[in-house]
Design a protein around this motif. Sequence first.
Motif, PDB file in Angstrom:
ATOM      1  N   GLY A  41       0.809  -1.205   0.000  1.00 36.27           N
ATOM      2  CA  GLY A  41       0.000   0.000   0.000  1.00 36.27           C
ATOM      3  C   GLY A  41       0.844   1.258   0.000  1.00 36.27           C
ATOM      4  O   GLY A  41       0.533   2.243  -0.691  1.00 36.27           O
ATOM      5  N   GLU A  42       1.924   1.247   0.768  1.00 38.23           N
ATOM      6  CA  GLU A  42       2.796   2.408   0.840  1.00 38.23           C
ATOM      7  C   GLU A  42       3.487   2.665  -0.492  1.00 38.23           C
ATOM      8  O   GLU A  42       3.643   3.822  -0.909  1.00 38.23           O
ATOM      9  CB  GLU A  42       3.832   2.210   1.948  1.00 38.23           C
ATOM     10  CG  GLU A  42       3.267   2.288   3.356  1.00 38.23           C
ATOM     11  CD  GLU A  42       2.455   1.070   3.774  1.00 38.23           C
ATOM     12  OE1 GLU A  42       1.756   1.131   4.796  1.00 38.23           O
ATOM     13  OE2 GLU A  42       2.523   0.028   3.075  1.00 38.23           O
ATOM     14  N   LEU A  43       3.895   1.594  -1.195  1.00 36.90           N
ATOM     15  CA  LEU A  43       4.522   1.767  -2.506  1.00 36.90           C
ATOM     16  C   LEU A  43       3.518   2.285  -3.534  1.00 36.90           C
ATOM     17  O   LEU A  43       3.853   3.118  -4.379  1.00 36.90           O
ATOM     18  CB  LEU A  43       5.129   0.446  -2.965  1.00 36.90           C
ATOM     19  CG  LEU A  43       6.334  -0.047  -2.150  1.00 36.90           C
ATOM     20  CD1 LEU A  43       6.780  -1.407  -2.623  1.00 36.90           C
ATOM     21  CD2 LEU A  43       7.486   0.950  -2.238  1.00 36.90           C
ATOM     22  N   SER A  44       2.278   1.789  -3.454  1.00 40.34           N
ATOM     23  CA  SER A  44       1.242   2.295  -4.367  1.00 40.34           C
ATOM     24  C   SER A  44       0.974   3.774  -4.123  1.00 40.34           C
ATOM     25  O   SER A  44       0.720   4.539  -5.055  1.00 40.34           O
ATOM     26  CB  SER A  44      -0.043   1.485  -4.202  1.00 40.34           C
ATOM     27  OG  SER A  44       0.142   0.143  -4.614  1.00 40.34           O
ATOM     28  N   ALA A  45       1.029   4.185  -2.845  1.00 43.66           N
ATOM     29  CA  ALA A  45       0.807   5.602  -2.519  1.00 43.66           C
ATOM     30  C   ALA A  45       1.880   6.490  -3.115  1.00 43.66           C
ATOM     31  O   ALA A  45       1.648   7.682  -3.349  1.00 43.66           O
ATOM     32  CB  ALA A  45       0.751   5.780  -1.003  1.00 43.66           C
ATOM     33  N   LEU A  46       3.055   5.925  -3.395  1.00 45.86           N
ATOM     34  CA  LEU A  46       4.129   6.680  -4.035  1.00 45.86           C
ATOM     35  C   LEU A  46       3.973   6.736  -5.547  1.00 45.86           C
ATOM     36  O   LEU A  46       4.792   7.344  -6.233  1.00 45.86           O
ATOM     37  CB  LEU A  46       5.489   6.057  -3.684  1.00 45.86           C
ATOM     38  CG  LEU A  46       5.889   6.105  -2.201  1.00 45.86           C
ATOM     39  CD1 LEU A  46       7.183   5.344  -1.983  1.00 45.86           C
ATOM     40  CD2 LEU A  46       6.019   7.546  -1.724  1.00 45.86           C
ATOM     41  N   GLY A  47       2.917   6.091  -6.064  1.00 42.08           N
ATOM     42  CA  GLY A  47       2.658   6.117  -7.500  1.00 42.08           C
ATOM     43  C   GLY A  47       3.257   4.972  -8.276  1.00 42.08           C
ATOM     44  O   GLY A  47       3.202   4.975  -9.514  1.00 42.08           O
ATOM     45  N   LEU A  48       3.823   3.964  -7.599  1.00 36.28           N
ATOM     46  CA  LEU A  48       4.381   2.819  -8.305  1.00 36.28           C
ATOM     47  C   LEU A  48       3.264   1.897  -8.787  1.00 36.28           C
ATOM     48  O   LEU A  48       2.340   1.599  -8.025  1.00 36.28           O
ATOM     49  CB  LEU A  48       5.333   2.042  -7.386  1.00 36.28           C
ATOM     50  CG  LEU A  48       6.568   2.798  -6.894  1.00 36.28           C
ATOM     51  CD1 LEU A  48       7.386   1.903  -5.976  1.00 36.28           C
ATOM     52  CD2 LEU A  48       7.419   3.253  -8.074  1.00 36.28           C
ATOM     53  N   PRO A  49       3.307   1.436 -10.026  1.00 38.98           N
ATOM     54  CA  PRO A  49       2.257   0.533 -10.530  1.00 38.98           C
ATOM     55  C   PRO A  49       2.155  -0.713  -9.656  1.00 38.98           C
ATOM     56  O   PRO A  49       3.174  -1.270  -9.219  1.00 38.98           O
ATOM     57  CB  PRO A  49       2.725   0.189 -11.947  1.00 38.98           C
ATOM     58  CG  PRO A  49       3.655   1.302 -12.319  1.00 38.98           C
ATOM     59  CD  PRO A  49       4.325   1.731 -11.051  1.00 38.98           C
ATOM     60  N   GLY A  50       0.922  -1.156  -9.419  1.00 38.74           N
ATOM     61  CA  GLY A  50       0.711  -2.297  -8.545  1.00 38.74           C
ATOM     62  C   GLY A  50       0.401  -3.592  -9.255  1.00 38.74           C
ATOM     63  O   GLY A  50       0.428  -4.661  -8.642  1.00 38.74           O
ATOM     64  N   ILE A  51       0.112  -3.524 -10.560  1.00 35.55           N
ATOM     65  CA  ILE A  51      -0.269  -4.734 -11.284  1.00 35.55           C
ATOM     66  C   ILE A  51       0.024  -4.557 -12.770  1.00 35.55           C
ATOM     67  O   ILE A  51      -0.044  -3.447 -13.309  1.00 35.55           O
ATOM     68  CB  ILE A  51      -1.761  -5.065 -11.044  1.00 35.55           C
ATOM     69  CG1 ILE A  51      -2.089  -6.498 -11.477  1.00 35.55           C
ATOM     70  CG2 ILE A  51      -2.681  -4.060 -11.727  1.00 35.55           C
ATOM     71  CD1 ILE A  51      -3.400  -7.014 -10.923  1.00 35.55           C
ATOM     72  N   TRP A  52       0.389  -5.661 -13.403  1.00 33.45           N
ATOM     73  CA  TRP A  52       0.620  -5.701 -14.851  1.00 33.45           C
ATOM     74  C   TRP A  52      -0.185  -6.859 -15.423  1.00 33.45           C
ATOM     75  O   TRP A  52      -0.612  -7.742 -14.682  1.00 33.45           O
ATOM     76  CB  TRP A  52       2.094  -5.889 -15.155  1.00 33.45           C
ATOM     77  CG  TRP A  52       2.941  -4.699 -14.791  1.00 33.45           C
ATOM     78  CD1 TRP A  52       3.336  -3.676 -15.591  1.00 33.45           C
ATOM     79  CD2 TRP A  52       3.531  -4.428 -13.511  1.00 33.45           C
ATOM     80  NE1 TRP A  52       4.107  -2.777 -14.885  1.00 33.45           N
ATOM     81  CE2 TRP A  52       4.247  -3.210 -13.606  1.00 33.45           C
ATOM     82  CE3 TRP A  52       3.503  -5.077 -12.267  1.00 33.45           C
ATOM     83  CZ2 TRP A  52       4.929  -2.647 -12.543  1.00 33.45           C
ATOM     84  CZ3 TRP A  52       4.182  -4.520 -11.199  1.00 33.45           C
ATOM     85  CH2 TRP A  52       4.892  -3.320 -11.332  1.00 33.45           C
ATOM     86  N   PHE A  53      -0.366  -6.878 -16.747  1.00 36.36           N
ATOM     87  CA  PHE A  53      -1.240  -7.875 -17.374  1.00 36.36           C
ATOM     88  C   PHE A  53      -0.529  -8.614 -18.505  1.00 36.36           C
ATOM     89  O   PHE A  53      -0.898  -8.495 -19.678  1.00 36.36           O
ATOM     90  CB  PHE A  53      -2.512  -7.200 -17.898  1.00 36.36           C
ATOM     91  CG  PHE A  53      -3.382  -6.671 -16.799  1.00 36.36           C
ATOM     92  CD1 PHE A  53      -4.365  -7.470 -16.237  1.00 36.36           C
ATOM     93  CD2 PHE A  53      -3.199  -5.396 -16.302  1.00 36.36           C
ATOM     94  CE1 PHE A  53      -5.156  -6.993 -15.208  1.00 36.36           C
ATOM     95  CE2 PHE A  53      -3.984  -4.903 -15.270  1.00 36.36           C
ATOM     96  CZ  PHE A  53      -4.964  -5.712 -14.729  1.00 36.36           C
TER      97      PHE A  53
END
Length: 416
Positions: free
Chosen positions: A356-368
């Motif tokens: 959650g903290e990394l996502s809050a920094l704007g890092l993508p959380g998932i790829w397809f």
Amino acid sequence: MHAAHAATELVLARAEMPLNGPWAFRFGNDARWALPAFDDRDWERVDLTPAPGAHDGDVGLPGYVPGWTSRGHSGQWGHAWYRLRIRWTMPEGSAPVLIGPTLVDSAYEVYWSGRKIGGIGTFSETPPRVFGIRPQLIPLGETASAGEGVLAIHVYLPRESVNDTEAGGIHVAPILAEPTAAAARYQVQWWQTFWGYVVDLLEPLALLALALFALALRRFARKEPFLLLAAGAVSAIAASRLNQPLFYWTEAESLQAIIVARYVVLNPLAIVLWLLAGYRLAGVRERRLDIATGLLGMAAGLAALPGFEFPLIQTGARAILLLLFCLSCVGIVRYGRLRLLALPTTLIMGVALFPGELSALGLPGIWFPFGVGVSRTQYALALEIPLLAWFMYQHASTIAAATSAGQLGAPPRRGS
């Protein structure tokens, strides 16, 4: 009451048709809203037609549309109803079948012309018990090749899910289909659901094997606490990740149960155990720091308890834990053994522990890749499992060699 207006007319010939609407939509809950004669002319209209190529942000389910929180109802949770009157025509000897919506927030039940025919969730409880949404093949009970009926879908979004900016209601429209096409589509949906979460089954099994490997290595380094703490941390991560396939493939766990298991107990426990392990790698053995870390983990977990959430406490506690994690990494660089191997091992574990903290920094959380969602945590664990296994082996070997030589001691600290 007046009959609802017909909204969709379908001609099916070994084919399928998504029921994109527009649907009549209303917040609230009234059993009369399932009846075909109910007048819904003053209800809001909702179009479930997806944008070309749209898919959900988790496993890549096609046909995705954002929920009601992004359609002018931000912060709204609770019950709502969708209604659609359908006329159909199909070849003689065939009758329509409904393929349930593959993504709904968060529980739903389906009524056909006033009769309940399916759904996922327990609406007899207050609040309704929510389970993972899975593909559903729902017979309408029709035998004629042409006819008319009203499809009503009752949905419920729990309060703990309302913070998602796209939450609420039906995300993928149900499909009316000829039986052969329905069976084929149902199989495709299940395969996509299976592949979307199979990594969350395989990686936990590998993590549990890694924990056993760590315990086996303790015979060479019995007094070294890192291996025991690392085994506990990866076991907690494994148990947390296993909840994903259990939730989305079965009804073994409700949403409330998975929140308690993952966010109240297992995730904070994994962070605390890994931090304690990291302190040992950095040569820190301070009882007060261990107790403070444990209390912060408890605060982060209890603040996520459903019905008693304190987001500020949870966020603050996790922020302090993240700071302690960073400080442990500095300690490993300055004072740890095998630091060139220990540091990347610890940093990659941090990616899995603080998503959650990394996502809050704007890092993508998932790829397809290949059309199936793979999360940042899954990538991190795929790297971490072999790297941590190698590090634990090297760590145990170093400890064993030092013990044999009579040179075992804490790594040197500044000023020592």
